[in-house]
Scaffold this motif. Structure first.
Motif, short mmCIF file in Angstrom:
data_model
loop_
_atom_site.label_atom_id
_atom_site.label_comp_id
_atom_site.label_asym_id
_atom_site.label_seq_id
_atom_site.Cartn_x
_atom_site.Cartn_y
_atom_site.Cartn_z
N UNK A 8 0.78 -1.23 0.00
CA UNK A 8 0.00 0.00 0.00
C UNK A 8 0.82 1.28 0.00
N UNK A 9 2.10 1.18 -0.15
CA UNK A 9 2.97 2.36 -0.15
C UNK A 9 3.24 2.79 -1.59
N UNK A 10 3.26 4.09 -1.82
CA UNK A 10 3.65 4.65 -3.11
C UNK A 10 4.50 5.89 -2.84
N UNK A 11 5.57 6.05 -3.61
CA UNK A 11 6.42 7.23 -3.48
C UNK A 11 6.69 7.79 -4.88
N UNK A 12 7.04 9.05 -4.94
CA UNK A 12 7.39 9.66 -6.22
C UNK A 12 8.82 9.27 -6.59
N UNK A 13 9.15 9.47 -7.86
CA UNK A 13 10.52 9.21 -8.28
C UNK A 13 11.50 10.18 -7.64
N UNK A 14 11.03 11.39 -7.34
CA UNK A 14 11.90 12.34 -6.62
C UNK A 14 12.27 11.78 -5.25
N UNK A 15 11.30 11.21 -4.57
CA UNK A 15 11.58 10.59 -3.27
C UNK A 15 12.49 9.38 -3.43
#
Length: 76
Positions: free
Chosen positions: A49-56
């Motif tokens: 359930x986790x999503x992060x941006x490519x910047x992160x």
């Protein structure tokens, strides 16, 4: 090559974003196989359930040497 590979990967992602071929801010789901031990993704986000941006992902890749985050960037 180890961590020396991470900076060129980030630079390439930035270039693709500059060309409009990649979004750096779109949330990217973190898959279980992206949670490589040791690493921030593995240590702090063990459940689905986790999503992060490519910047992160780039920040984790370069500042904490997170191999799973680097893999996420490469896959995009």
């Amino acid at each position: 090559m180890a961590s020396t590979f991470k900076v060129p990967v980030a630079v390439y992602a930035l270039r693709l974003a500059q060309e409009g071929r990649l979004s750096l801010t779109e949330p990217v789901p973190v898959r279980r196989e992206d949670m490589v031990e040791p690493g921030i993704l593995f240590e702090h986000f063990r459940h689905p359930g986790v999503a992060i941006s490519l910047l992160n992902a780039m920040e984790l890749s370069i500042t904490t040497s997170d191999n799973g985050a680097t893999d996420m960037i490469l896959q995009r």
